[in-house]
Motif scaffolding. Structure first.
Motif, PDB file in Angstrom:
ATOM      1  N   VAL A   1      26.408  -6.356 -35.077  1.00  0.00           N
ATOM      2  CA  VAL A   1      26.271  -7.788 -34.757  1.00  0.00           C
ATOM      3  C   VAL A   1      25.643  -8.602 -35.887  1.00  0.00           C
ATOM      4  O   VAL A   1      25.576  -9.821 -35.815  1.00  0.00           O
ATOM      5  N   CYS A   2      25.167  -7.929 -36.931  1.00  0.00           N
ATOM      6  CA  CYS A   2      24.598  -8.628 -38.086  1.00  0.00           C
ATOM      7  C   CYS A   2      25.710  -8.926 -39.090  1.00  0.00           C
ATOM      8  O   CYS A   2      26.540  -8.066 -39.394  1.00  0.00           O
ATOM      9  N   ARG A   3      25.729 -10.141 -39.587  1.00  0.00           N
ATOM     10  CA  ARG A   3      26.781 -10.523 -40.539  1.00  0.00           C
ATOM     11  C   ARG A   3      26.643  -9.738 -41.844  1.00  0.00           C
ATOM     12  O   ARG A   3      25.540  -9.312 -42.218  1.00  0.00           O
ATOM     13  N   PRO A   4      27.720  -9.533 -42.567  1.00  0.00           N
ATOM     14  CA  PRO A   4      27.630  -8.905 -43.886  1.00  0.00           C
ATOM     15  C   PRO A   4      26.661  -9.675 -44.778  1.00  0.00           C
ATOM     16  O   PRO A   4      26.725 -10.901 -44.868  1.00  0.00           O
ATOM     17  N   GLY A   5      25.739  -8.970 -45.396  1.00  0.00           N
ATOM     18  CA  GLY A   5      24.739  -9.608 -46.234  1.00  0.00           C
ATOM     19  C   GLY A   5      23.539 -10.120 -45.477  1.00  0.00           C
ATOM     20  O   GLY A   5      22.585 -10.623 -46.073  1.00  0.00           O
ATOM     21  N   GLY A   6      23.554 -10.012 -44.135  1.00  0.00           N
ATOM     22  CA  GLY A   6      22.415 -10.427 -43.330  1.00  0.00           C
ATOM     23  C   GLY A   6      21.289  -9.416 -43.391  1.00  0.00           C
ATOM     24  O   GLY A   6      21.369  -8.405 -44.097  1.00  0.00           O
ATOM     25  N   SER A   7      20.225  -9.678 -42.639  1.00  0.00           N
ATOM     26  CA  SER A   7      19.036  -8.825 -42.675  1.00  0.00           C
ATOM     27  C   SER A   7      18.783  -8.169 -41.327  1.00  0.00           C
ATOM     28  O   SER A   7      18.900  -8.813 -40.282  1.00  0.00           O
ATOM     29  N   ILE A   8      18.419  -6.911 -41.369  1.00  0.00           N
ATOM     30  CA  ILE A   8      17.965  -6.179 -40.189  1.00  0.00           C
ATOM     31  C   ILE A   8      16.514  -5.791 -40.456  1.00  0.00           C
ATOM     32  O   ILE A   8      16.225  -5.060 -41.403  1.00  0.00           O
ATOM     33  N   LEU A   9      15.612  -6.347 -39.657  1.00  0.00           N
ATOM     34  CA  LEU A   9      14.174  -6.185 -39.868  1.00  0.00           C
ATOM     35  C   LEU A   9      13.596  -5.277 -38.799  1.00  0.00           C
ATOM     36  O   LEU A   9      13.696  -5.576 -37.606  1.00  0.00           O
ATOM     37  N   LEU A  10      12.990  -4.180 -39.230  1.00  0.00           N
ATOM     38  CA  LEU A  10      12.472  -3.182 -38.302  1.00  0.00           C
ATOM     39  C   LEU A  10      11.017  -2.870 -38.601  1.00  0.00           C
ATOM     40  O   LEU A  10      10.646  -2.635 -39.757  1.00  0.00           O
ATOM     41  N   LEU A  11      10.194  -2.880 -37.565  1.00  0.00           N
ATOM     42  CA  LEU A  11       8.827  -2.370 -37.645  1.00  0.00           C
ATOM     43  C   LEU A  11       8.755  -1.254 -36.625  1.00  0.00           C
ATOM     44  O   LEU A  11       8.811  -1.504 -35.420  1.00  0.00           O
ATOM     45  N   GLU A  12       8.665  -0.019 -37.100  1.00  0.00           N
ATOM     46  CA  GLU A  12       8.741   1.129 -36.201  1.00  0.00           C
ATOM     47  C   GLU A  12       7.620   2.110 -36.502  1.00  0.00           C
ATOM     48  O   GLU A  12       7.037   2.094 -37.587  1.00  0.00           O
ATOM     49  N   HIS A  13       7.333   2.948 -35.525  1.00  0.00           N
ATOM     50  CA  HIS A  13       6.322   3.964 -35.776  1.00  0.00           C
ATOM     51  C   HIS A  13       6.926   5.353 -35.593  1.00  0.00           C
ATOM     52  O   HIS A  13       7.953   5.517 -34.939  1.00  0.00           O
ATOM     53  N   GLY A  14       6.278   6.321 -36.236  1.00  0.00           N
ATOM     54  CA  GLY A  14       6.788   7.684 -36.176  1.00  0.00           C
ATOM     55  C   GLY A  14       5.711   8.656 -36.600  1.00  0.00           C
ATOM     56  O   GLY A  14       4.516   8.364 -36.545  1.00  0.00           O
ATOM     57  N   GLN A  15       6.148   9.813 -37.013  1.00  0.00           N
ATOM     58  CA  GLN A  15       5.209  10.866 -37.417  1.00  0.00           C
ATOM     59  C   GLN A  15       4.424  10.433 -38.653  1.00  0.00           C
ATOM     60  O   GLN A  15       4.984   9.947 -39.627  1.00  0.00           O
ATOM     61  N   SER A  16       3.110  10.613 -38.585  1.00  0.00           N
ATOM     62  CA  SER A  16       2.251  10.231 -39.705  1.00  0.00           C
ATOM     63  C   SER A  16       2.563  11.046 -40.956  1.00  0.00           C
ATOM     64  O   SER A  16       2.989  12.198 -40.879  1.00  0.00           O
ATOM     65  N   SER A  17       2.327  10.434 -42.094  1.00  0.00           N
ATOM     66  CA  SER A  17       2.463  11.147 -43.365  1.00  0.00           C
ATOM     67  C   SER A  17       1.220  11.993 -43.666  1.00  0.00           C
ATOM     68  O   SER A  17       1.217  12.762 -44.633  1.00  0.00           O
ATOM     69  N   LEU A  18       0.178  11.856 -42.847  1.00  0.00           N
ATOM     70  CA  LEU A  18      -1.035  12.668 -42.987  1.00  0.00           C
ATOM     71  C   LEU A  18      -0.892  13.914 -42.134  1.00  0.00           C
ATOM     72  O   LEU A  18      -0.673  13.829 -40.920  1.00  0.00           O
ATOM     73  N   ALA A  19      -1.023  15.084 -42.765  1.00  0.00           N
ATOM     74  CA  ALA A  19      -0.729  16.340 -42.076  1.00  0.00           C
ATOM     75  C   ALA A  19      -1.566  16.536 -40.817  1.00  0.00           C
ATOM     76  O   ALA A  19      -1.053  16.950 -39.765  1.00  0.00           O
ATOM     77  N   TRP A  20      -2.870  16.234 -40.877  1.00  0.00           N
ATOM     78  CA  TRP A  20      -3.716  16.461 -39.713  1.00  0.00           C
ATOM     79  C   TRP A  20      -3.329  15.573 -38.540  1.00  0.00           C
ATOM     80  O   TRP A  20      -3.358  16.006 -37.376  1.00  0.00           O
ATOM     81  N   LEU A  21      -2.935  14.345 -38.830  1.00  0.00           N
ATOM     82  CA  LEU A  21      -2.548  13.429 -37.768  1.00  0.00           C
ATOM     83  C   LEU A  21      -1.177  13.792 -37.214  1.00  0.00           C
ATOM     84  O   LEU A  21      -0.932  13.707 -35.997  1.00  0.00           O
ATOM     85  N   ALA A  22      -0.280  14.226 -38.082  1.00  0.00           N
ATOM     86  CA  ALA A  22       1.038  14.667 -37.627  1.00  0.00           C
ATOM     87  C   ALA A  22       0.908  15.865 -36.684  1.00  0.00           C
ATOM     88  O   ALA A  22       1.609  15.950 -35.672  1.00  0.00           O
ATOM     89  N   ARG A  23      -0.003  16.791 -36.998  1.00  0.00           N
ATOM     90  CA  ARG A  23      -0.221  17.944 -36.112  1.00  0.00           C
ATOM     91  C   ARG A  23      -0.725  17.488 -34.748  1.00  0.00           C
ATOM     92  O   ARG A  23      -0.306  18.001 -33.713  1.00  0.00           O
ATOM     93  N   TYR A  24      -1.628  16.506 -34.758  1.00  0.00           N
ATOM     94  CA  TYR A  24      -2.143  15.970 -33.495  1.00  0.00           C
ATOM     95  C   TYR A  24      -1.002  15.344 -32.682  1.00  0.00           C
ATOM     96  O   TYR A  24      -0.904  15.556 -31.457  1.00  0.00           O
ATOM     97  N   GLN A  25      -0.140  14.597 -33.345  1.00  0.00           N
ATOM     98  CA  GLN A  25       0.974  13.969 -32.652  1.00  0.00           C
ATOM     99  C   GLN A  25       1.885  15.002 -32.004  1.00  0.00           C
ATOM    100  O   GLN A  25       2.327  14.834 -30.868  1.00  0.00           O
ATOM    101  N   HIS A  26       2.157  16.070 -32.722  1.00  0.00           N
ATOM    102  CA  HIS A  26       3.027  17.112 -32.170  1.00  0.00           C
ATOM    103  C   HIS A  26       2.366  17.815 -30.988  1.00  0.00           C
ATOM    104  O   HIS A  26       3.038  18.133 -30.004  1.00  0.00           O
ATOM    105  N   ARG A  27       1.063  18.039 -31.071  1.00  0.00           N
ATOM    106  CA  ARG A  27       0.370  18.703 -29.966  1.00  0.00           C
ATOM    107  C   ARG A  27       0.395  17.859 -28.696  1.00  0.00           C
ATOM    108  O   ARG A  27       0.420  18.399 -27.589  1.00  0.00           O
ATOM    109  N   HIS A  28       0.375  16.553 -28.870  1.00  0.00           N
ATOM    110  CA  HIS A  28       0.281  15.652 -27.713  1.00  0.00           C
ATOM    111  C   HIS A  28       1.577  14.860 -27.493  1.00  0.00           C
ATOM    112  O   HIS A  28       1.555  13.841 -26.792  1.00  0.00           O
TER     113      HIS A  28
END
Length: 204
Positions: free
Chosen positions: A131-158
């Motif tokens: 639905v976005c025109r050619p050359g248009g913008s798709i703006l996303l603010l999303e969250h996911g697995q942390s790049s910090l190993a200790w926090l990523a482990r916590y996320q997987h545990r929970h």
């Protein structure tokens, strides 16, 4: 989680959603990340999964805004906010995976903190691309697995507990990989706040 179950879960959260997200918005700084990202909007803007309307007042002045969400209760709150601010916005209950708009009808497509709950995020991203025109913008603010190993482990545990407590939110996904898999061209990408949140500007 099925689409119907997702709708019901978010309807149930609607009245307290702004209160529940206050810490993330104002302490972790998501309000600032939203503001920075939404400053890039222009023209005809589609916000997918607009929730209670956090992003609406951040769109560029004179934008023609269409906002959709699966939850009627969330949309009701967003509509009231837009009306109180005198914003030019149209609202519709709609599934992100089946957007009822023609190809290339929008200059900017926005989705924030939403791909984590779409039953099929790739399908939703393909719809945003369509639905976005050619050359248009798709703006996303999303969250996911942390790049910090200790926090990523916590996320997987929970991971499962978080999924149940936050209406089907999958907090260990990789937003950038999803965007690339959907065939979007990434213009800019930045990780923020302990490597958890991704600001992504893409084009179809």
């Amino acid at each position: 989680m099925s689409t119907r179950a997702l709708q019901q879960a978010h309807d149930a959260l609607a009245a307290c959603y702004d209160q529940r997200t206050w810490f993330n918005e104002h302490i972790l700084g998501l309000a600032r990340l939203r503001r920075d990202l939404l400053s890039r909007t222009s023209g005809r803007v589609l916000e997918v999964a607009c929730g209670t309307g956090h992003n609406l007042p951040l769109c560029a002045v004179n934008s023609d805004i269409t906002a959709v969400d699966l939850s009627p209760k969330m949309l009701e709150i967003a509509r009231k906010k837009a009306s109180a601010r005198g914003l030019n916005a149209n609202f519709a209950v709609m599934d992100a995976e089946q957007l009822e708009f023609p190809d290339g009808g929008f200059d900017t497509v926005v989705s924030t903190l939403s791909t984590c709950t779409y039953p099929n995020p790739l399908k939703a991203l393909h719809e945003m691309k369509r639905v976005c025109r050619p050359g248009g913008s798709i703006l996303l603010l999303e969250h996911g697995q942390s790049s910090l190993a200790w926090l990523a482990r916590y996320q997987h545990r929970h991971e499962y507990q978080h999924y149940l407590a936050h209406a089907g939110c999958r907090w260990t996904q990789e937003p950038l990989a999803l965007v690339q898999s959907a065939g979007l061209k990434v213009v800019t990408h930045k990780r923020n706040v302990l490597g958890l949140f991704h600001s992504i500007v893409a084009t179809p």
